[in-house]
Design a protein around this motif. Structure first.
Motif, PDB file in Angstrom:
ATOM      1  N   GLY A 182       0.784  -1.227   0.000  1.00 37.62           N
ATOM      2  CA  GLY A 182       0.000   0.000   0.000  1.00 37.62           C
ATOM      3  C   GLY A 182       0.813   1.273   0.000  1.00 37.62           C
ATOM      4  O   GLY A 182       0.236   2.370  -0.055  1.00 37.62           O
ATOM      5  N   ASP A 183       2.135   1.193   0.064  1.00 39.48           N
ATOM      6  CA  ASP A 183       3.003   2.370   0.041  1.00 39.48           C
ATOM      7  C   ASP A 183       3.513   2.621  -1.379  1.00 39.48           C
ATOM      8  O   ASP A 183       3.465   1.740  -2.244  1.00 39.48           O
ATOM      9  CB  ASP A 183       4.191   2.186   0.995  1.00 39.48           C
ATOM     10  N   TRP A 184       4.027   3.837  -1.589  1.00 39.64           N
ATOM     11  CA  TRP A 184       4.566   4.206  -2.898  1.00 39.64           C
ATOM     12  C   TRP A 184       5.977   3.653  -3.045  1.00 39.64           C
ATOM     13  O   TRP A 184       6.787   3.725  -2.127  1.00 39.64           O
ATOM     14  CB  TRP A 184       4.571   5.724  -3.065  1.00 39.64           C
ATOM     15  N   HIS A 239       8.615   8.838 -10.951  1.00 37.61           N
ATOM     16  CA  HIS A 239       7.778   7.729 -11.437  1.00 37.61           C
ATOM     17  C   HIS A 239       7.626   6.730 -10.299  1.00 37.61           C
ATOM     18  O   HIS A 239       8.524   5.934 -10.018  1.00 37.61           O
ATOM     19  CB  HIS A 239       8.440   7.067 -12.645  1.00 37.61           C
ATOM     20  N   THR A 240       6.478   6.723  -9.645  1.00 43.01           N
ATOM     21  CA  THR A 240       6.229   5.849  -8.501  1.00 43.01           C
ATOM     22  C   THR A 240       4.920   5.093  -8.703  1.00 43.01           C
ATOM     23  O   THR A 240       4.075   5.477  -9.520  1.00 43.01           O
ATOM     24  CB  THR A 240       6.148   6.653  -7.190  1.00 43.01           C
ATOM     25  N   VAL A 262      -0.248   4.555 -10.568  1.00 41.21           N
ATOM     26  CA  VAL A 262       1.055   4.957 -11.098  1.00 41.21           C
ATOM     27  C   VAL A 262       1.058   6.466 -11.260  1.00 41.21           C
ATOM     28  O   VAL A 262       0.141   7.037 -11.871  1.00 41.21           O
ATOM     29  CB  VAL A 262       1.355   4.284 -12.457  1.00 41.21           C
ATOM     30  N   ARG A 263       2.079   7.127 -10.700  1.00 38.63           N
ATOM     31  CA  ARG A 263       2.274   8.562 -10.870  1.00 38.63           C
ATOM     32  C   ARG A 263       3.586   8.779 -11.615  1.00 38.63           C
ATOM     33  O   ARG A 263       4.610   8.171 -11.281  1.00 38.63           O
ATOM     34  CB  ARG A 263       2.327   9.269  -9.515  1.00 38.63           C
TER      35      ARG A 263
END
Length: 545
Positions: A7-9, A89-90, A100-101
């Motif tokens: 659940g974390d980036w 990009h994470t 996705v960012r």
């Protein structure tokens, strides 16, 4: 769950920017190396160089320093851009979605809901395989809705796919409670850390390099499908000679043969140099086409796993996709005329998600069996339709594939349909069996379409002026878009009405009792809220599945 599904980036592999967009860097390095090689050869053998060489111009103008400075600035800008791109990009995987960012100046945030996932595909191109990385693509229902993670470590990509499919199946992994420490990452082997005197550090680096090389060689030699992932009896493979024959006896070969005949005629007759110029380059390119199709289909396999059907293929660039249960909306089994003497068939599917990668043999990713025998067809149908009673319907399926028509379990078109289908009217018909609709058609190119009733969107029957005069109608089963078209061109108008009523009632009942989208949940009520008997009243045809 792995640490990537907490659940974390998280960030991608550090080499991702170079692998995604660094091809121009390799092109620039190739240009410089080739130029330096030519200059070295000219210097050794004393061959005079032609004027206008860029490096000579820079040297004669005394701008060597400025050129080196410009090259250093360009290199620094590229490295900074790659670093920022990697840091920005994470991604994260939660109980509900994959997000996705990305982007430096223009930010992008893509989200794929787990309940809309149609498949998870892992692609390992040749160059990323050298770095031990792979591209993971989450295929989602919707136009241009897929989410890509390019690139991850090869082992991490396999683990993350397993976690995504587990979450999509309805299973939930408990998160650490407040104040409870999160699971620790595996500790790094101290033997791989450069510690102690220089000799120990060098030995550690050599040890790490040997492990890295062994891991890359192992990935290239390892089978596409882990032997523990599926039972051997569920795996379908393509023999080498059958693969070569399917490529040779294809529609493209007919085109190549016509081009060769035209080329020979142009040479014999003479005076047609333009035809030679137009056709000969295409013939050369066709060799690359055949080689590409052959290498992409090598090591093909399809097998049933705990999370769905795994389809894999490829020699240099490998790809394997897992299709979860309940994501296949229509199946088409076809046999081109050139394949009939060999008894070969091809299977394509319709699914809501569309992968951006090609399938086996360079075909669409919706082709799950490029070429196979009748036994392979039965095995694949058993894999992709787990709720379909293959044993009970095996004879019906075989008649749908090979029968010439008649009284064989299918409701066929009447004799008057020969006015519109003079050759194929005997093979045009339908049957309903074990929760699926079977549509049969075609005489030159045989085709059998299977549509699971639980995946059906709607049913339509139509009748134009010519069909009305012949008391015929056309029928269409609406599914998601894809290569499989579930249509019947001609059927008796009374049978078309019965098809509408039967399929509509069966589709609603099947959809009510279907739980394949949450195949790991144990708390699902399997009792349908409505039964088929409740749909046989006056309002049955008004129910939309």
């Amino acid at each position: 769950m792995t640490s990537l599904a907490d659940g974390d980036w998280h960030r991608l592999h550090p080499a991702s920017p170079l692998l995604r967009g660094g091809i121009f860097v390799f092109a620039l390095l190739g240009f410089v190396i080739a130029n330096l090689r030519e200059r070295l050869v000219d210097l050794v053998f004393g061959i005079p160089r032609e004027s206008g060489d860029p490096l000579d111009e820079i040297y004669e103008r005394g701008a060597v320093g400025w050129a080196l400075l410009a090259a250093a600035v360009i290199l620094i800008v590229i490295l900074v851009a790659f670093t920022l791109s990697w840091r920005m990009h994470t991604f994260r995987v939660s109980d509900e979605s994959v997000e996705v960012r990305s982007g430096i100046l223009f930010r992008s945030h893509r989200q794929a809901r787990l309940d809309r996932i149609q498949g998870v595909n892992i692609v390992r191109p040749l160059v990323p395989r050298l770095f031990g990385t792979a591209k993971l693509e989450v295929s989602v229902a919707g136009q241009d809705a897929n989410v890509q993670l390019a690139y991850l470590g090869s082992a991490l990509a396999d683990g993350l796919r397993r976690d995504i499919l587990q979450l999509a199946s309805g299973a939930r992994q408990p998160r650490p409670a407040a104040g409870e420490p999160a699971p620790e990452h595996p500790a790094v082997d101290p033997a791989l850390m450069p510690a102690g005197p220089p000799t120990a550090a060098q030995a550690a680096r050599r040890h790490a390099l040997n492990d890295y090389a062994s891991a890359r060689v192992g990935e290239f030699l390892a089978p596409e499908l882990d032997p523990d992932a599926a039972p051997p009896e569920s795996v379908v493979r393509i023999p080498l000679l059958r693969l070569i024959g399917s490529i040779v006896f294809s529609g493209f070969t007919v085109f190549v043969a016509i081009a060769i005949v035209a080329l020979i005629v142009s040479v014999i007759v003479g005076g047609s140099e333009w035809l030679l110029i137009a056709i000969f380059p295409g013939l050369i390119a066709s060799v690359g086409y055949y080689v590409s199709r052959f290498t992409k289909s090598l090591r093909y396999s399809i097998a049933g796993t705990s999370d769905g059907v795994r389809v894999g293929f490829g020699l240099l660039t490998t790809s394997n996709e897992t299709l979860p249960p309940g994501r296949i909306h229509a199946i088409g089994v076809t046999q081109p005329l050139a394949w009939r003497p060999f008894g070969w068939w091809q299977i394509s599917i319709n699914k809501a998600g569309h992968s951006t990668n090609d399938g086996a043999a360079g075909q669409a990713a919706t082709t799950v069996l490029p070429v196979g025998s009748l036994a392979d067809v039965a095995k694949v149908l058993e894999l992709i339709l787990p709720g379909f009673a293959i044993d009970e319907s095996r004879a019906l399926i075989q008649r749908g594939l090979t029968s010439r028509g008649g009284d064989d379990g299918f409701v066929n078109a009447p004799r008057r349909a020969a006015w519109l289908r003079p050759f194929s009217w005997r093979r045009t018909g339908y049957a309903v069996s074990a929760g699926a609709v079977l549509l049969r058609r075609g005489v030159l190119s045989r085709e059998l379409v299977l549509v699971p009733l639980a995946r059906l969107q709607s049913v339509g029957i139509s009748q134009g002026p010519v069909r009305r005069r012949l008391r015929l109608a056309g029928a269409r089963l609406h599914t998601v878009a894809g290569p499989v078209s579930a249509t019947l061109g001609v059927i008796d108008v009374g049978e078309a009405e019965r098809l509408l009523e039967t399929v509509t009632a069966g589709a609603v009942a099947s959809a009510d009792s279907d739980t394949s989208h949450h195949w790991s949940r144990q708390d699902i009520d399997l009792t349908p809220t409505r039964t088929a008997a409740a749909l046989t009243g006056p309002t049955a045809t008004e129910v939309t599945p």
